[in-house]
Design a protein around this motif. Structure first.
Motif: not given
Length: 770
Positions: A558-579
């Motif tokens: 999940a984090l890998a595909i978030l990094l693909e579509v959101l870039g480094k912003q994925a690391l700050d998605r505290e609203d997502l349990e997977c992050v």
């Protein structure tokens, strides 16, 4: 005009009452001659007038015994001898072994009625059988299938059993496992230390008492041991899970009859027929809300796996208890099931409070089969008791080739003539015990059919234990070894089962398979047949941080595909349990792995995409068994299917067509749409349903792009009922012919068949070059 003909009948024609059937029909039409078994099938010589011979042939083809499966009848003429009378001759063992070894068959109604009849001499006898039921594959030691070549050879028939065995008019005529309390196997109940606690029927009563107390009982059945406990008791189920170290994977249940099954699950007419059929598999069925079973039987699952008793022993035990029992394989994790009672005392030590055993030897381990009814028919997910080792028929004579399968859900395949025999489920080759079982199955197949392969086929992955074995075998025997790309083997297996030579568009979706480019494939669209393929499309690749660790932790995908579509912003998605499930430091490490490709292989895996979406939606972050997150995602989608909103807002799943190379089915817009809907508070069940719908749309898009009218859906992802039924509906509505698996599992349990057929084509190519 009087004449004499010779018939050679091939197929499942031994151990099914075929010879007495032939004798009765010959008597009815006043024909003379004889019938006998040999290693190739059943041979018949008949003499009489033309009308009687024609009538015999019609009866033979239209009304054979219930368990018989005639594949072909070869007829030739021979000179009339004037012989009178019709005889059943002793079997012969010479000649090529092309006959079928029958699977074990569940207790027939006639035998069960005898076992429950106080006036019958087999009353309460746990090993009653006849030509229409009982053990076959688990007791045969050689061909032809006759009592001296079975594990029943150790039991001398009493006078009454011998009279039945020798009477062509009796339904037990030449029933090789025939037995009764006076001359057959018997039960004992043992303590965990191997001390005899009770014998015969008292042993069964002791086992029932133990189950009522909440104890775990190891029960020796047809192809090995079950571990049983009271399925209603939360403490009993939790205790068995703890002892077996099986955290969350669903446990199978055995129920007394279809009525008890209906009290626990929704049972359709098709599922009921499968449940009560002669194969008696575990059938996955929708759970009733008021099902009286412990929550720990199948945590969070909307389905239960139910089976009916397959032997008189199990029928008697379930009638004595009167409640459903857990009936899970008697083994340790990643080991084959135990088959010998002394071995079971060691291997199942600490798991069982009582052992219910018997003295009939088991020639080979055979698990319970697992099936599910969807897309209009029963579909096997695990092929074992009831089906193994029946072959997949093929159109042309094949050389003897061994297909060793892959690494997970392993089963081996062996071609003999125009048949590819598929073994029982062996399992994952993760332990020395599993590898020993794998090698035993191969040696067993070679011995039963009296052949030695001239080639061996294995998976392309060099690290699989099956690959290592195949290469060693090839070197030792001086035969060629063919590496077969994993998804190509899936496609070839599906075509073979459907008796189609190809070509077809193979939608081959699963978790892992090494591709020809060195990356991990798994979301493939292969256009071809056994002779070869072209990769016309695949899912958009992404990196899998941690490699195998990502299989156990969907949050990594999940984090890998978030990094693909959101870039480094994925690391700050505290609203997502997977992050949130990662610490900030862990997130940075995963991001580095993905960016630099360190321990993060590239994959197109559909299975890992399912994992990623399940994690993204908060359904599963870590798992304890293969396929757990995908099963949970499918269950969530089923909750919404039929709701009006589930079909709205279809997610975009664009197909990107390049000037050269395969097209790419891009999941990026789909993931962004899921994130949008998640932030808007759309229920997770609707998101899961829309995800499945988008996948089916994507399959249709690639099929239209490929331009091939025939589409084969294969690979482990097509164990998913919702995905399969949606894809079939869309494809058929658009005019495509859809091929699915039935008796050959879509997962890696069927891959050996495909390996054999691909290797056969490779051999042809080699011979042409020579």
């Amino acid at each position: 005009m009087r004449r004499r003909v010779r018939l050679e009948v091939r197929g499942a024609v031994q151990g099914v009452g075929f010879r007495p059937f032939v004798w009765r029909v010959a008597q009815a039409f006043a024909l003379s001659g004889w019938v006998r078994n040999d290693a190739a099938g059943v041979f018949i010589e008949l003499e009489g007038d033309d009308d009687a011979l024609d009538a015999f042939r019609r009866e033979l083809e239209s009304a054979p015994p219930p368990l018989a499966r005639i594949r072909e009848i070869l007829e030739s003429s021979t000179g009339a001898t004037g012989e009178s009378g019709f005889r059943i001759l002793p079997s012969e063992g010479a000649g090529a072994r092309t006959t079928l070894v029958l699977p074990d068959v569940a207790t027939c109604p006639a035998c069960l009625a005898e076992v429950l009849d106080p006036r019958d001499r087999r009353y309460l006898y746990p090993f009653a059988n006849c030509t229409d039921c009982g053990p076959r594959f688990t007791i045969v030691t050689d061909l032809p299938y006759d009592r001296p070549l079975t594990t029943m050879a150790a039991f001398t028939l009493c006078g009454e059993c011998r009279a039945e065995y020798e009477n062509p008019r009796d339904r037990r005529f030449h029933a090789q496992p025939i037995a009764c309390p006076a001359c057959g196997p018997s039960l004992e109940a043992w303590s965990p230390e191997g001390e005899i606690v009770a014998r015969r029927h008292e042993a069964l009563l002791a086992a029932a008492d133990a189950l009522r107390r909440g104890d775990a009982v190891a029960v020796k059945g047809l192809g090995g041991f079950h571990l049983m406990c009271d399925a209603r008791s939360a403490d009993a189920v939790a205790g068995l899970r703890r002892r077996k170290q099986r955290e969350e994977k669903p446990l199978a249940l055995m129920v007394r009859d279809v009525a008890m099954a209906r009290a626990l699950c929704e049972v359709s007419a098709e599922s009921g027929a499968l449940l009560s059929g002669p194969e008696a598999p575990i059938v996955l069925l929708p759970r009733r809300a008021d099902a009286a079973v412990a929550p720990g039987v199948a945590p969070g699952r909307p389905e239960l796996g139910l089976m009916l008793p397959a032997t008189p022993l199990h029928h008697l035990l379930l009638r004595e208890t009167g409640f459903p029992v857990v009936a899970t394989s008697g083994n340790r994790s990643d080991e084959p099931i135990a088959t010998d009672e002394r071995e079971a005392l060691v291997r199942l030590a600490g798991m069982a409070d009582l052992f219910l055993v018997h003295d009939r030897l088991i020639a080979r381990h055979v698990d319970d089969s697992v099936a599910r009814v969807f897309a209009g028919a029963p579909r096997l997910l695990r092929r074992a008791r009831g089906w193994a080792p029946l072959p997949v028929p093929v159109r042309e004579e094949l050389p003897v080739i061994l297909g060793v399968g892959a690494h997970m859900k392993t089963a081996v395949a062996l071609s003999v003539g125009r048949q590819v025999f598929l073994s029982q489920h062996v399992g994952d080759l993760e332990t020395p015990e599993a590898l020993e079982a794998f090698e035993r199955v191969i040696a067993d197949f070679e011995r039963l059919w009296g052949v030695s392969p001239i080639a061996v086929a294995h998976d392309l992955h060099p690290g699989y234990a099956s690959t290592t074995f195949a290469k060693r075998l090839a070197e030792e025997r001086g035969i060629p070894a063919f590496s077969v790309q994993h998804h190509h083997a899936h496609l070839a297996a599906c075509l073979a089962e459907n008796e189609v030579e190809g070509p077809a568009l193979g939608v081959t979706w699963d978790g892992t398979g090494l591709g020809t480019d060195g990356t991990i494939w798994g979301g493939e669209f292969l256009l071809g047949e056994a002779a070869g393929f072209t990769r016309v499309a695949h899912l958009r690749p992404f990196r899998l941080p941690g490699g195998d660790a990502a299989v156990r932790e969907p949050r990594r995908a999940a984090l890998a595909i978030l990094l693909e579509v959101l870039g480094k912003q994925a690391l700050d998605r505290e609203d997502l349990e997977c992050v949130r499930s990662f610490s900030m430091g862990e997130r940075a490490v995963v991001a580095q792995m993905v960016a630099k490709g360190v321990n993060a292989p590239v994959t197109t895996s559909a299975g890992r995409l399912f994992d990623a979406v399940a994690s993204l939606l908060g359904i599963a972050q870590k798992t304890s068994f293969e396929g757990q997150s995908a099963m949970a995602l499918e269950a969530a989608a089923f909750e919404a299917w039929g709701e009006a909103e589930s079909g709205r807002h279809p997610y975009s799943f664009p197909l990107i067509v390049a000037p050269e190379g395969p097209a790419v089915l891009d999941w990026g817009p789909l993931v962004l749409a899921l994130l949008r809907d998640l932030s808007l508070g759309v229920p997770v069940r609707l998101l899961a349903a829309r995800f499945h719908g988008a996948l089916a749309d994507g399959i249709l898009a690639v099929a239209a792009h490929a331009g091939e009218s025939r589409v084969a859906l294969t690979g482990g992802c097509f164990q998913n009922r919702l995905l399969t039924e949606l894809a079939v509906a869309r494809l058929e509505a658009a005019g495509f012919e859809v091929l699915l698996h039935g008796a050959v599992p879509p997962n890696d349990g069927g891959i050996g068949v495909g390996q054999v057929l691909v290797a056969a084509q490779s051999l042809k190519h080699l011979h042409r070059k020579d």
